[in-house]
Design an enzyme around this catalytic site. Structure first.
Site, PDB file in Angstrom:
ATOM      1  N   ALA A 110      32.619  41.835  37.546  1.00 11.80           N
ATOM      2  CA  ALA A 110      32.700  42.643  36.670  1.00 11.80           C
ATOM      3  C   ALA A 110      32.810  42.903  35.702  1.00 11.80           C
ATOM      4  O   ALA A 110      31.903  41.785  35.228  1.00 11.80           O
ATOM      5  CB  ALA A 110      34.495  41.823  36.593  1.00 11.80           C
ATOM      6  N   ASP A 111      32.310  44.042  34.553  1.00 15.33           N
ATOM      7  CA  ASP A 111      31.959  43.810  33.673  1.00 15.33           C
ATOM      8  C   ASP A 111      33.266  44.079  32.107  1.00 15.33           C
ATOM      9  O   ASP A 111      34.517  43.844  32.829  1.00 15.33           O
ATOM     10  CB  ASP A 111      31.245  45.389  33.185  1.00 15.33           C
ATOM     11  CG  ASP A 111      32.214  46.513  32.987  1.00 15.33           C
ATOM     12  OD1 ASP A 111      32.886  46.305  33.043  1.00 15.33           O
ATOM     13  OD2 ASP A 111      31.617  47.494  33.389  1.00 15.33           O
ATOM     14  N   SER A 112      32.883  44.228  31.269  1.00 12.91           N
ATOM     15  CA  SER A 112      34.303  43.904  30.432  1.00 12.91           C
ATOM     16  C   SER A 112      35.777  44.939  30.417  1.00 12.91           C
ATOM     17  O   SER A 112      36.696  44.547  30.375  1.00 12.91           O
ATOM     18  CB  SER A 112      33.455  44.295  28.560  1.00 12.91           C
ATOM     19  OG  SER A 112      32.556  45.265  28.976  1.00 12.91           O
ATOM     20  N   LEU A 113      34.882  46.244  30.621  1.00 12.10           N
ATOM     21  CA  LEU A 113      36.382  47.227  31.172  1.00 12.10           C
ATOM     22  C   LEU A 113      36.779  46.737  32.331  1.00 12.10           C
ATOM     23  O   LEU A 113      37.742  46.737  32.628  1.00 12.10           O
ATOM     24  CB  LEU A 113      35.322  48.594  31.506  1.00 12.10           C
ATOM     25  CG  LEU A 113      35.146  48.717  29.593  1.00 12.10           C
ATOM     26  CD1 LEU A 113      34.686  50.555  30.270  1.00 12.10           C
ATOM     27  CD2 LEU A 113      35.551  49.031  28.589  1.00 12.10           C
ATOM     28  N   ASP A 114      36.487  46.496  33.520  1.00  9.73           N
ATOM     29  CA  ASP A 114      36.753  45.858  34.659  1.00  9.73           C
ATOM     30  C   ASP A 114      37.882  45.025  34.099  1.00  9.73           C
ATOM     31  O   ASP A 114      38.954  44.933  34.458  1.00  9.73           O
ATOM     32  CB  ASP A 114      35.587  45.808  35.961  1.00  9.73           C
ATOM     33  CG  ASP A 114      35.161  46.575  36.190  1.00  9.73           C
ATOM     34  OD1 ASP A 114      35.562  47.343  36.280  1.00  9.73           O
ATOM     35  OD2 ASP A 114      33.467  45.894  36.487  1.00  9.73           O
TER      36      ASP A 114
END
Lengths: 412, 80
Positions: free
Chosen positions: B38-42
């Site tokens: 996951a990234d920050s937006l996820d």
């Protein structure tokens, strides 16, 4: 300064009549219309209930499920067409810093915008997705293509309505001609078969209402034409400097030799009645290519099937080409594909290059009786086998923004 | 909803859908960023989906502490 010669070495499409070069060409030649009843939403309350939809598009053939969820349909289609073009060109080890992207879209992620706006209204601001903006903004298709292939060179998105991908290809051509890049993925995409877009175009009375006879609705230059048929899709081309293409022994489809652009500076949506801007774009493209009008064999017209647009384009062609206007072939492949809006310029340049490859001009179907003043050889209903060495592809947008591209058979 | 297993199963279903990972990868100790890609937006999107599913409002300072699958399950068990 000696400009670099620029060639096309790969092409990819997503279109209502086929999403490979072979199926697209077969559809254009056979005149197998991509138009049918709208199925992507309930259009029963709309004056226009027909469209050229892409039924078989599966983004998961190109991107993983999570990635697909974070892309608007116009981005998914751009990535698909760009991937196919990249593969078709057999590009492997491009220098990232010498490779870029020029993408066009008329509208961008309107589907995402409407979905998220609905969430804003029904659930409040706290439920609007963090992916809303990076799914919706118009330049994200070009960004996604760059990330996918690690292309760190020039990256622009051109928005000139239905001329967008023509403008993008022109910009990419310039980037290579002026030594800014060796390779450019250039094209465009559009996917706005949505109630809100339909409502807007219906309100303008811009679209055909031939709902009971969809396959005959897109009929450029015909007396009975009554507006365009909205389509969706994408087209991308690999543009490469000739020296780069030769160094890797690439297969060359055609050489891009001219780009002309202009504005009507006349009206928000109506074309100038004599096609002033259209003529100027064509004239500039010929001058840029240093090609005599008499050398042009085929014009893939913008020809959207509107009363005013087709007439203005015809008048512009006559003004620019004089007697040659009656000798060359003019056809509108929108008669088969519908109008792909921001993707039209790219898909139609691909069709024009395929015409060179096959030495055959694809027809304007549904042309039963040309309207008054539309008296050119529009290649009615059946393809014409004839020498096709130099082609011009026109793309004109609302706002009166015009692009014309000239391509020619590659001769070493 | 207090049953830990039920909460875990529902959280897992949402994670699989949101992050496009296989069910087997969603184990309690899995970190969203390090293990589940996951990234920050996820993560923002995932928190939103959990709020929606469990009828919660997770404040930002609490959300920042949710780093693993188990963190999410425990938070929901305590607050839903």
């Amino acid at each position: 300064m000696q400009r670099e010669r620029v060639v096309v070495t790969g092409m990819g499409v997503v279109s209502p009549v086929g999403s490979t070069l072979e199926t697209l060409w077969a559809g254009l030649i056979s005149g197998q219309s991509g138009v049918g009843p709208v199925t992507r939403f309930d259009a029963s309350d709309f004056p226009t209930r027909i469209a050229a939809e892409v039924h078989d598009f599966d983004p998961l053939k190109y991107v993983e499920k999570k990635e697909a969820r974070h892309m608007d349909r116009f981005v998914q289609m751009a990535v698909a067409a760009a991937q196919d073009a990249y593969d078709d060109a057999e590009l492997h080890d491009v220098d990232p810093e010498r490779s870029g992207v020029a993408a066009g879209t008329g509208i961008g992620g309107m589907e995402t915008l409407t979905e998220q706006h609905e969430i804003l209204l029904t659930k409040g601001p706290g439920r609007v997705s963090p992916f809303f903006i990076p799914k919706m903004i118009a330049n994200i298709a070009g960004a996604q293509v760059a990330m996918r292939f690690n292309l760190q060179g020039p990256n622009v998105t051109l928005v000139t309505a239905c001329a967008s991908s023509g403008s993008a290809i022109g910009d990419a051509l310039r980037a290579i001609q002026y030594g800014e890049a060796d390779v450019m993925l250039a094209g465009g995409s559009e996917a706005v078969l949505l109630p809100i877009a339909f409502a807007g175009f219906c309100a303008m009375k811009a679209m055909s209402t031939r709902n009971d006879d969809p396959v005959h609705a897109s009929r450029p230059f015909d007396k009975e034409r009554d507006g365009f048929v909205m389509g969706e899709g994408a087209g991308f081309l690999v543009l490469e400097s000739l020296s780069h293409a030769k160094a890797r022994n690439a297969r060359i489809y055609a050489e891009l030799v001219g780009y002309g652009r202009s504005a009507d500076a006349f009206h928000v949506v109506e074309p100038h009645p004599e096609g002033r801007g259209a003529a100027q774009a064509m004239r500039r493209a010929l001058r840029d290519a240093d090609i005599d009008p008499n050398a042009v064999d085929y014009i893939n017209a913008h020809g959207t099937s509107t009363q005013k647009g087709d007439l203005a384009e015809t008048l512009a062609i006559k003004e620019v080409f004089g007697e040659q206007a009656y000798r060359l072939a003019v056809s509108s492949t929108k008669s088969v594909t519908g109008h792909l809006l921001g993707a039209a310029g790219a898909v139609e340049l691909i069709a024009s290059i395929l015409a060179i490859k096959h030495q055959t001009v694809p027809p304007t179907v549904n042309l039963m009786e040309p309207s008054d003043d539309c008296d050119l050889n529009y290649v009615p209903n059946t393809p014409q086998q004839r020498p096709v060495h130099v082609v011009m592809s026109n793309a004109f947008g609302f706002g009166g923004q015009n692009a014309a591209i000239v391509a020619r058979e590659y001769v070493s | 909803m207090a049953n830990k297993e039920q909460v875990f199963d529902k959280v897992k279903e949402i994670i699989v859908d949101q992050l496009g990972v296989d069910e087997e990868e969603v184990v309690p100790e899995a970190s969203f960023i390090d293990d589940l890609g996951a990234d920050s937006l996820d993560i923002v999107e995932l928190i939103m989906a959990l709020e929606e599913e469990f009828g919660l409002e997770i404040p930002d300072d609490e959300a920042e502490k949710i780093a693993t699958v188990n963190d999410a399950v425990e938070y929901i068990r305590e607050n839903a």
